[in-house]
Design an enzyme around this catalytic site. Structure first.
Site, mmCIF file in Angstrom:
data_model
loop_
_atom_site.group_PDB
_atom_site.id
_atom_site.type_symbol
_atom_site.label_atom_id
_atom_site.label_comp_id
_atom_site.label_asym_id
_atom_site.label_seq_id
_atom_site.Cartn_x
_atom_site.Cartn_y
_atom_site.Cartn_z
ATOM 1 C CE1 TYR A 1 -2.306 -2.750 1.122
ATOM 2 C CE2 TYR A 1 -4.327 -1.652 -0.203
ATOM 3 C CZ TYR A 1 -4.321 -3.075 0.093
ATOM 4 O OH TYR A 1 -5.220 -3.820 0.244
ATOM 5 C CB VAL B 1 -8.167 2.578 -2.457
ATOM 6 C CG1 VAL B 1 -9.138 1.335 -2.054
ATOM 7 C CG2 VAL B 1 -7.019 1.805 -2.925
ATOM 8 C CG HIS C 1 -13.799 -1.974 -2.208
ATOM 9 N ND1 HIS C 1 -13.808 -1.853 -3.939
ATOM 10 C CD2 HIS C 1 -15.241 -2.217 -1.581
ATOM 11 C CE1 HIS C 1 -14.421 -3.554 -3.219
ATOM 12 N NE2 HIS C 1 -15.997 -3.534 -1.949
ATOM 13 C CB SER D 1 -13.901 -7.060 -14.296
ATOM 14 O OG SER D 1 -13.176 -7.130 -12.971
ATOM 15 C CG ASN E 1 -16.246 -2.195 -18.378
ATOM 16 O OD1 ASN E 1 -15.369 -1.103 -17.586
ATOM 17 N ND2 ASN E 1 -15.185 -3.163 -18.646
ATOM 18 C CG LEU E 2 -11.089 -1.057 -22.748
ATOM 19 C CD1 LEU E 2 -11.161 0.281 -23.787
ATOM 20 C CD2 LEU E 2 -9.649 -1.363 -22.306
ATOM 21 C CB ALA F 1 -13.514 6.079 -18.422
HETATM 22 C C1 BV8 Z 1 -17.316 -9.899 1.350
HETATM 23 C C2 BV8 Z 1 -9.514 -2.493 -2.173
HETATM 24 C C3 BV8 Z 1 -18.089 -10.961 3.568
HETATM 25 C C4 BV8 Z 1 -7.761 -3.153 -1.816
HETATM 26 C C5 BV8 Z 1 -10.827 -4.531 -3.231
HETATM 27 C C6 BV8 Z 1 -14.216 -16.273 0.254
HETATM 28 C C7 BV8 Z 1 -13.752 -15.718 1.479
HETATM 29 C C8 BV8 Z 1 -14.152 -14.436 1.569
HETATM 30 C C9 BV8 Z 1 -14.782 -13.631 -0.042
HETATM 31 C C10 BV8 Z 1 -15.169 -14.257 -0.505
HETATM 32 C C11 BV8 Z 1 -14.744 -15.280 -1.004
HETATM 33 N N1 BV8 Z 1 -14.681 -15.922 -2.132
HETATM 34 C C12 BV8 Z 1 -15.916 -14.622 -1.877
HETATM 35 C C13 BV8 Z 1 -15.157 -13.491 -1.510
HETATM 36 C C14 BV8 Z 1 -16.341 -12.772 -2.024
HETATM 37 C C15 BV8 Z 1 -15.696 -11.886 -2.358
HETATM 38 C C16 BV8 Z 1 -15.297 -11.057 -3.693
HETATM 39 O O1 BV8 Z 1 -16.072 -10.956 -3.848
HETATM 40 N N2 BV8 Z 1 -13.976 -12.087 -4.219
HETATM 41 C C17 BV8 Z 1 -13.945 -12.799 -5.428
HETATM 42 C C18 BV8 Z 1 -12.192 -12.305 -5.952
HETATM 43 C C19 BV8 Z 1 -14.519 -13.491 -5.997
HETATM 44 N N3 BV8 Z 1 -15.680 -10.600 -1.290
HETATM 45 C C20 BV8 Z 1 -14.872 -9.205 -0.226
HETATM 46 O O2 BV8 Z 1 -14.191 -10.525 -0.220
HETATM 47 C C21 BV8 Z 1 -16.013 -8.584 0.352
HETATM 48 N N4 BV8 Z 1 -16.498 -8.201 1.463
HETATM 49 O O3 BV8 Z 1 -17.938 -9.578 0.517
HETATM 50 O O4 BV8 Z 1 -16.885 -9.592 2.875
HETATM 51 C C22 BV8 Z 1 -18.642 -10.515 5.173
HETATM 52 C C23 BV8 Z 1 -20.105 -10.344 5.044
HETATM 53 C C24 BV8 Z 1 -20.381 -9.967 6.460
HETATM 54 C C25 BV8 Z 1 -19.237 -9.810 7.793
HETATM 55 C C26 BV8 Z 1 -17.607 -9.752 7.227
HETATM 56 C C27 BV8 Z 1 -17.449 -9.619 5.778
HETATM 57 C C28 BV8 Z 1 -14.703 -7.078 -0.356
HETATM 58 C C29 BV8 Z 1 -14.374 -7.203 -0.710
HETATM 59 C C30 BV8 Z 1 -13.161 -5.826 -1.793
HETATM 60 C C31 BV8 Z 1 -11.414 -6.682 -1.887
HETATM 61 N N5 BV8 Z 1 -11.477 -4.817 -1.419
HETATM 62 N N6 BV8 Z 1 -10.141 -3.435 -2.755
HETATM 63 C C32 BV8 Z 1 -7.435 -3.200 -2.466
HETATM 64 O O5 BV8 Z 1 -7.274 -2.377 -3.518
HETATM 65 O O6 BV8 Z 1 -6.274 -3.520 -2.350
HETATM 66 S S1 BV8 Z 1 -11.450 -4.893 -3.850
HETATM 67 C C33 BV8 Z 1 -10.706 -4.417 -5.138
HETATM 68 O O7 BV8 Z 1 -10.718 -5.543 -6.820
HETATM 69 C C34 BV8 Z 1 -11.312 -3.160 -5.840
HETATM 70 O O8 BV8 Z 1 -11.026 -2.099 -4.999
HETATM 71 C C35 BV8 Z 1 -12.450 -4.141 -6.865
HETATM 72 O O9 BV8 Z 1 -13.395 -4.197 -6.310
HETATM 73 C C36 BV8 Z 1 -12.189 -5.084 -7.540
HETATM 74 C C37 BV8 Z 1 -11.104 -4.733 -8.697
HETATM 75 O O10 BV8 Z 1 -12.037 -4.719 -9.208
HETATM 76 P P1 BV8 Z 1 -12.204 -3.815 -10.561
HETATM 77 O O11 BV8 Z 1 -12.277 -2.160 -9.883
HETATM 78 O O12 BV8 Z 1 -13.608 -4.054 -11.517
HETATM 79 O O13 BV8 Z 1 -11.003 -3.695 -11.159
HETATM 80 P P2 BV8 Z 1 -10.400 -5.194 -12.720
HETATM 81 O O14 BV8 Z 1 -9.311 -4.701 -13.261
HETATM 82 O O15 BV8 Z 1 -10.892 -6.478 -12.282
HETATM 83 O O16 BV8 Z 1 -11.350 -4.579 -13.776
HETATM 84 C C38 BV8 Z 1 -11.331 -2.980 -14.750
HETATM 85 C C39 BV8 Z 1 -12.426 -2.748 -15.493
HETATM 86 O O17 BV8 Z 1 -11.789 -1.909 -16.661
HETATM 87 C C40 BV8 Z 1 -12.056 -4.581 -16.542
HETATM 88 O O18 BV8 Z 1 -13.746 -4.455 -16.440
HETATM 89 C C41 BV8 Z 1 -11.228 -2.937 -18.063
HETATM 90 O O19 BV8 Z 1 -12.163 -3.960 -19.484
HETATM 91 C C42 BV8 Z 1 -11.687 -2.087 -17.691
HETATM 92 N N7 BV8 Z 1 -11.183 -0.895 -18.048
HETATM 93 C C43 BV8 Z 1 -9.788 -0.472 -18.559
HETATM 94 N N8 BV8 Z 1 -9.184 0.008 -18.689
HETATM 95 C C44 BV8 Z 1 -10.272 0.633 -18.763
HETATM 96 C C45 BV8 Z 1 -11.660 0.294 -18.246
HETATM 97 N N9 BV8 Z 1 -12.499 0.925 -18.734
HETATM 98 C C46 BV8 Z 1 -13.049 1.446 -18.862
HETATM 99 N N10 BV8 Z 1 -11.979 2.707 -19.783
HETATM 100 C C47 BV8 Z 1 -10.878 2.404 -19.780
HETATM 101 N N11 BV8 Z 1 -9.376 2.734 -20.650
#
Ligand code: BV8
Length: 235
Positions: free
Chosen positions: A56, A93, A109, A178, A203-204, A221
């Site tokens: 971080y 963030v 987040h 995503s 989205n891209l 975007a």
């Molecule tokens: C919860 C901060 C429950 C950190 C983030 C097992 C154990 C525990 C939980 C789980 C589990 N299995 C599943 C889960 C749920 C889990 C989850 O969803 N996991 C996924 C992997 C399956 N979720 C959680 O754990 C959440 N909490 O469930 O709590 C609970 C219930 C009761 C009580 C207590 C708890 C918490 C999730 C939050 C994690 N923290 N961020 C950090 O930043 O370091 S997540 C982090 O990843 C981001 O914040 C964001 O959410 C995610 C990334 O996603 P995107 O932002 O979409 O980014 P990505 O790269 O994926 O996509 C980019 C997109 O942009 C693409 O589509 C691309 O095409 C597009 N793009 C690219 N360039 C452009 C563009 N679009 C336009 N223009 C461009 N130029």
């Protein structure tokens, strides 16, 4: 475009990509050989606090080298000119929405520029490195600070406020995400369940949840968001 009264915008890493902040999946989700999901967890912090703090610290330092892009600026213009309600719920963030001028921003987040003290539960603005020797500005304890970031397995912030906004909106726009991470990825299904809003994905390329949106536009975007804002304001 119809005349809207209440808009919720969800943003993800894609809106900051053109500012130079790498997305999670674009950079194949790896950081120095670590999967983000393996570093962004309470267990990783307990196991290797220095590694997680460094992850971080590097990203916080990078904020000083990037600027908001036209997509962030267009959303700030929308907030300024739109005569209805606008809430930006961001998964990001970084501070680029705020630096573009947006005020009504909800960081579900957490934020890189905040520290959270596990000794007194206090939070503080934090611009530089968080070290194991850093002291809490509230309780002066050393070595109790963590990034104020919601990790995997932790509950995102202000979920009730988000749900209230999703149930009241007449337009839900998802930008640069995503649709992989829940609960954010589930917001479009929730909006459809409430049955009153138009749903738009900018989205891209198609996200995991693309088929759930009434309308999808694909491209950078920096192009799509200014055009969308002009439509809403012209509407
Ligand atoms: C919860 C901060 C429950 C950190 C983030 C097992 C154990 C525990 C939980 C789980 C589990 N299995 C599943 C889960 C749920 C889990 C989850 O969803 N996991 C996924 C992997 C399956 N979720 C959680 O754990 C959440 N909490 O469930 O709590 C609970 C219930 C009761 C009580 C207590 C708890 C918490 C999730 C939050 C994690 N923290 N961020 C950090 O930043 O370091 S997540 C982090 O990843 C981001 O914040 C964001 O959410 C995610 C990334 O996603 P995107 O932002 O979409 O980014 P990505 O790269 O994926 O996509 C980019 C997109 O942009 C693409 O589509 C691309 O095409 C597009 N793009 C690219 N360039 C452009 C563009 N679009 C336009 N223009 C461009 N130029």
């Amino acid at each position: 475009m119809a005349k809207y009264r209440s808009i919720v915008v969800l943003t993800g890493a894609g809106i900051s990509a053109e500012s130079g902040i790498p997305t999670f999946r674009g950079s194949d989700g790896l950081w120095e050989g670590h999967r983000v999901e393996d570093v962004a967890t309470p267990e990783a912090f307990a196991r290797d606090p220095e590694l997680v703090l460094q992850f971080y610290n590097m990203r916080r330092a990078a904020l000083k080298t990037v600027e908001p892009n036209p997509a962030h600026q267009a959303l700030a213009k929308l907030e300024d000119a739109f005569d209805g309600d606008l809430l930006i719920v961001t998964q990001n963030v970084d501070d680029l929405h705020e630096r573009a001028g947006s005020k009504n921003v909800l960081h579900m987040h957490g934020e890189l520029k905040k520290a959270w003290c596990l000794g007194c539960d206090g939070r503080a603005l934090w611009e530089d490195d968080i070290l194991e020797t850093s002291r809490c500005p509230h309780c002066a304890r050393e070595g109790r600070l963590r990034p104020d970031i919601v990790w995997f397995g932790e509950m995102p912030y202000q979920m009730e406020r988000i749900d209230a906004a999703l149930s009241a909106c007449d337009l839900f726009v998802s930008i640069g995400t995503s649709g992989n991470v829940y609960p954010a990825a589930g917001f479009v299904a929730l909006v459809r369940h409430y049955g009153r809003a138009h749903t738009l994905e900018l989205n891209l390329d198609p996200s995991e949840g693309s088929r759930l949106f009434a309308e999808t536009r694909h491209g950078p975007a920096s192009k799509l968001v200014p055009a969308f804002v002009d439509e809403v304001l012209g509407g």
